[in-house]
Scaffold this motif. Structure first.
Motif, PDB file in Angstrom:
ATOM      1  N   SER A  42       0.831  -1.209   0.000  1.00  0.00           N
ATOM      2  CA  SER A  42       0.000   0.000   0.000  1.00  0.00           C
ATOM      3  C   SER A  42       0.864   1.257   0.000  1.00  0.00           C
ATOM      4  CB  SER A  42      -0.909   0.036   1.224  1.00  0.00           C
ATOM      5  OG  SER A  42      -1.586  -1.167   1.334  1.00  0.00           O
ATOM      6  N   VAL A  43       1.828   1.280   0.926  1.00  0.00           N
ATOM      7  CA  VAL A  43       2.673   2.478   1.063  1.00  0.00           C
ATOM      8  C   VAL A  43       3.439   2.745  -0.224  1.00  0.00           C
ATOM      9  CG1 VAL A  43       4.690   3.427   2.248  1.00  0.00           C
ATOM     10  CG2 VAL A  43       2.888   2.290   3.558  1.00  0.00           C
ATOM     11  N   TRP A  44       4.120   1.709  -0.719  1.00  0.00           N
ATOM     12  CA  TRP A  44       4.972   1.931  -1.893  1.00  0.00           C
ATOM     13  C   TRP A  44       4.157   2.201  -3.155  1.00  0.00           C
ATOM     14  CZ3 TRP A  44       9.752   3.379  -1.558  1.00  0.00           C
ATOM     15  CH2 TRP A  44      10.498   3.035  -0.423  1.00  0.00           C
ATOM     16  N   SER A  45       2.955   1.615  -3.241  1.00  0.00           N
ATOM     17  CA  SER A  45       2.102   1.894  -4.395  1.00  0.00           C
ATOM     18  C   SER A  45       1.702   3.372  -4.402  1.00  0.00           C
ATOM     19  CB  SER A  45       0.843   1.041  -4.358  1.00  0.00           C
ATOM     20  OG  SER A  45       1.213  -0.306  -4.407  1.00  0.00           O
ATOM     21  N   THR A  46       1.380   3.891  -3.231  1.00  0.00           N
ATOM     22  CA  THR A  46       1.028   5.304  -3.115  1.00  0.00           C
ATOM     23  C   THR A  46       2.206   6.172  -3.547  1.00  0.00           C
ATOM     24  OG1 THR A  46      -0.255   4.647  -1.190  1.00  0.00           O
ATOM     25  CG2 THR A  46       0.012   7.009  -1.553  1.00  0.00           C
ATOM     26  N   VAL A  47       3.395   5.811  -3.040  1.00  0.00           N
ATOM     27  CA  VAL A  47       4.600   6.566  -3.424  1.00  0.00           C
ATOM     28  C   VAL A  47       4.755   6.527  -4.946  1.00  0.00           C
ATOM     29  CG1 VAL A  47       7.126   6.697  -3.238  1.00  0.00           C
ATOM     30  CG2 VAL A  47       5.746   6.089  -1.236  1.00  0.00           C
ATOM     31  N   GLU A  51       4.738   9.592  -7.676  1.00  0.00           N
ATOM     32  CA  GLU A  51       5.946   9.874  -8.468  1.00  0.00           C
ATOM     33  C   GLU A  51       5.665   9.712  -9.962  1.00  0.00           C
ATOM     34  OE1 GLU A  51       9.328  10.544  -7.312  1.00  0.00           O
ATOM     35  OE2 GLU A  51       8.227  11.038  -5.464  1.00  0.00           O
ATOM     36  N   GLY A  52       4.419   9.575 -10.319  1.00  0.00           N
ATOM     37  CA  GLY A  52       4.069   9.441 -11.732  1.00  0.00           C
ATOM     38  C   GLY A  52       3.986   7.993 -12.183  1.00  0.00           C
ATOM     39  N   GLY A  53       3.746   7.092 -11.233  1.00  0.00           N
ATOM     40  CA  GLY A  53       3.489   5.706 -11.621  1.00  0.00           C
ATOM     41  C   GLY A  53       4.638   4.752 -11.364  1.00  0.00           C
ATOM     42  N   GLU A  54       5.830   5.235 -11.074  1.00  0.00           N
ATOM     43  CA  GLU A  54       6.970   4.325 -10.948  1.00  0.00           C
ATOM     44  C   GLU A  54       8.032   4.885  -9.999  1.00  0.00           C
ATOM     45  OE1 GLU A  54       7.881   2.104 -14.863  1.00  0.00           O
ATOM     46  OE2 GLU A  54       9.826   2.886 -14.189  1.00  0.00           O
ATOM     47  N   VAL A  55       8.627   4.036  -9.186  1.00  0.00           N
ATOM     48  CA  VAL A  55       9.804   4.409  -8.389  1.00  0.00           C
ATOM     49  C   VAL A  55      10.884   3.366  -8.653  1.00  0.00           C
ATOM     50  CG1 VAL A  55      10.635   5.097  -6.095  1.00  0.00           C
ATOM     51  CG2 VAL A  55       8.177   5.003  -6.567  1.00  0.00           C
ATOM     52  N   ASN A  56      12.059   3.828  -9.045  1.00  0.00           N
ATOM     53  CA  ASN A  56      13.198   2.912  -9.290  1.00  0.00           C
ATOM     54  C   ASN A  56      12.806   1.700 -10.139  1.00  0.00           C
ATOM     55  OD1 ASN A  56      14.799   4.553  -7.814  1.00  0.00           O
ATOM     56  ND2 ASN A  56      15.247   3.057  -6.183  1.00  0.00           N
TER      57      ASN A  56
END
Lengths: 267, 327
Positions: A42-47, A51-56
């Motif tokens: 949940s947390v990382w999906s929100t992040v 961030e525009g749909g993607e982190v790293n």
């Protein structure tokens, strides 16, 4: 060898019978095991969405796949033997085990395997629910997937060896819980359970590559969730094997010394 | 004797290192930096041999070194000096072949798994000790019969009483038919009936299998019923090794004369009067004077009946230990 198989079969039966006594614990464990990945996803999906749909390189369904995979690998490899050892030593429970014509480690392995077998339906259910709830996207190549099982087995062997060795510290120290707690935190961070290791600062990533923890969880988890390059698979297996050999050496040495100490002061 | 003894112990010694400190916080802090170490001799210079099939009683007050010795013989402790061979093995190497032939039963230790039925723990032992199925069935039947285990086998261990658990512990330790059996207080905490049951069973097992048994007990009744030979230890050293009957002869300087008289008389001049009823009198008389006093009694008084007895073993042993305490 046939003797050992017979011992294992009986130990498994016994351990399963024992575990079945604790049905309420199964339900509690179900909640506990599902909660961690659910929160992380949940947390990382929100992040990711912010961030525009993607982190790293991870999108929400990628995060879901990663955390489900680490949950599965962690379930398969985790042990709790180091929480029990100090009681065994302090209360003399170790003595009957030593008088059996079979190494005490086998009883522990069997007990862990039994627990994992029993939990299989539980973990299966949790996986299914999380998968559906978070639309996990598993994207491994068939080759990666084929290497997952051997990597998982090695990860279990490695983790069991190291954690059994850690448990042996109870022969020397009366208060091992502080060390155990520290160990659990280190594993949580450096094995890739809390977050994908590629999120760590570069120097820390180098350090973790030389430590055993990521080979116990993150490596097989990545094989399952996203897949890895042939190069990375090879490195992973090599690291697992080396650490396993080192761990076995350490275990043998610590066991001998610990036993000598235990039998010097009396069980 | 050319035969190799089942248990051979020579100059066995065990010294424990113990850290000590005074009471109080100050002492606790000082102990962080400088620990006072003390050496405590648990067992000192024990030498004895036990032949196959013997039942030996290990006697001594608390802290005498009985359990320490048993643990060294079973392989749980390694000694500070001396040699031990049990069935030709060095116990503390704990070779599989050795472990398969012995058993150590300690009252408070449990090999039975708490939450599952007794029979499941037994099955586990069957696999661990590689007991052939036929032998297992036979032994289980025999044990169930002798110890009346049938109603207990399918109950979880946690639901058993202390006595029931002890019976099951003993049975579980014997499934593999050990040739050498170490029993540490096998009847502790049990009622008289159960004590007798266990005792009878140990004798029966010894007779049927020819196993060698070493047992420690606080109850003289156990020892008297089972052991012809006893080893007496105190403060870790051996006081006596031999026949139970000789123990009394050797350590008690007195005998008891019981006389029945036609009419009451004052017997105080003849010895210490232990008890006196209407026509019975018990006299404590030094051994050296027995013949003389008996002769005098018979000539001086109208004696109807007279017998000379050894004092109860329990009393003798109590005397030995209290005397030692004083020395």
């Amino acid at each position: 060898m046939t003797h050992l198989i017979a011992v294992y079969r009986q130990q498994l039966k016994t351990a399963i019978a024992e575990q079945l006594q604790y049905r309420a614990a199964l339900v509690i464990w179900l909640i506990e095991v599902a909660l961690g990945p659910a929160v992380s996803i949940s947390v990382w999906s929100t992040v990711a969405r912010n961030e525009g749909g993607e982190v790293n390189g991870y999108n929400p369904s990628g995060f879901a796949a990663y955390f489900i995979a680490t949950m599965l690998v962690n379930y398969a490899t985790q042990t709790w033997v180091f929480w029990e050892f100090s009681r065994r030593v302090r209360e003399g429970e170790f003595s009957p085990l030593l008088l059996r014509p079979v190494h005490p480690i086998h009883a522990d392995i069997a007990q862990h395997l039994a627990y994992k077998m029993l939990m299989l339906p539980v973990i299966g259910l949790v996986t299914l629910l999380l998968w559906l709830a978070f639309h996990a996207g598993f994207t491994p190549s068939p080759a990666s997937l084929a290497t997952f099982l051997p990597a998982l087995l090695l990860a279990f062997a490695l983790r069991f060896t190291l954690e059994w060795t850690l448990a042996l510290l109870a022969f020397w120290l009366t208060q091992v819980n502080v060390i155990n707690q520290l160990y659990v935190v280190v594993v949580l961070f450096l094995s890739g359970q809390l977050l994908p290791l590629s999120f760590l600062p570069a120097p820390l990533q180098t350090v973790t590559a030389w430590l055993p923890f990521q080979w116990m969880v993150a490596f097989p988890a990545q094989l399952l969730s996203t897949g890895l390059s042939a190069q990375a698979v090879l490195t992973g297996f090599l690291a697992q094997l080396l650490w396993l050999l080192l761990g076995l050496g350490l275990l043998t040495l610590t066991w001998r010394r610990g036993l000598k100490r235990y039998t010097a002061v009396g069980g | 004797m050319t035969a190799v003894a089942t248990v051979n112990v020579t100059h066995l010694r065990k010294v424990y290192r113990v850290y000590e400190r005074e009471a109080g916080l100050g002492a606790a802090l000082r102990a962080l930096f400088q620990r006072q170490m003390q050496e405590i001799v648990g067992v000192d210079d024990l030498t004895f041999a036990i032949e196959a099939g013997e039942i030996i009683g290990f006697l001594g007050p608390n802290g005498a070194g009985k359990t320490t010795t048993l643990k060294m013989l079973a392989g749980l402790l390694y000694p500070s000096a001396g040699e031990v061979r049990v069935l030709g093995y060095v116990p503390w190497r704990r070779e599989r072949a050795f472990l398969r032939q012995i058993a150590l039963v300690m009252g408070q230790r449990q090999q039975l798994i708490w939450d599952i039925p007794v029979i499941d723990s037994f099955e586990l032992n069957r696999a661990i000790y590689r007991i052939p199925p036929a032998q297992y069935r036979h032994m289980l039947d025999e044990l169930a019969d002798l110890l009346d285990l049938a109603p207990l086998l399918h109950k979880p261990v946690r639901n058993l009483s202390l006595g029931e658990r002890m019976k099951c512990e003993i049975a579980g330790s014997l499934l593999h038919r050990p040739q050498v059996l170490f029993l540490d207080e096998p009847t502790i905490g049990l009622d008289i009936v159960m004590q007798r049951r266990i005792r009878d069973f140990i004798r029966e097992y010894n007779q049927r299998t020819g196993a060698t048994v070493l047992l420690t007990s606080h109850y003289m009744a156990d020892v008297e019923a089972l052991c012809r030979r006893v080893i007496l230890i105190h403060h870790g050293t051996m006081l006596f090794d031999g026949d139970l009957t000789r123990l009394v002869e050797r350590f008690s300087p007195y005998k008891t004369i019981i006389v029945r008289l036609e009419e009451p008389a004052d017997l105080r001049p003849y010895g210490e009067v232990l008890s006196q009823s209407e026509d019975h009198v018990s006299l404590r008389v030094p051994k050296s004077a027995i013949a003389r006093v008996t002769a005098r009694l018979l000539t001086d008084l109208p004696v109807l009946d007279l017998s000379v007895e050894d004092p109860p073993i329990e009393t003798v042993i109590e005397q030995i230990f209290t005397q030692e305490e004083v020395v």
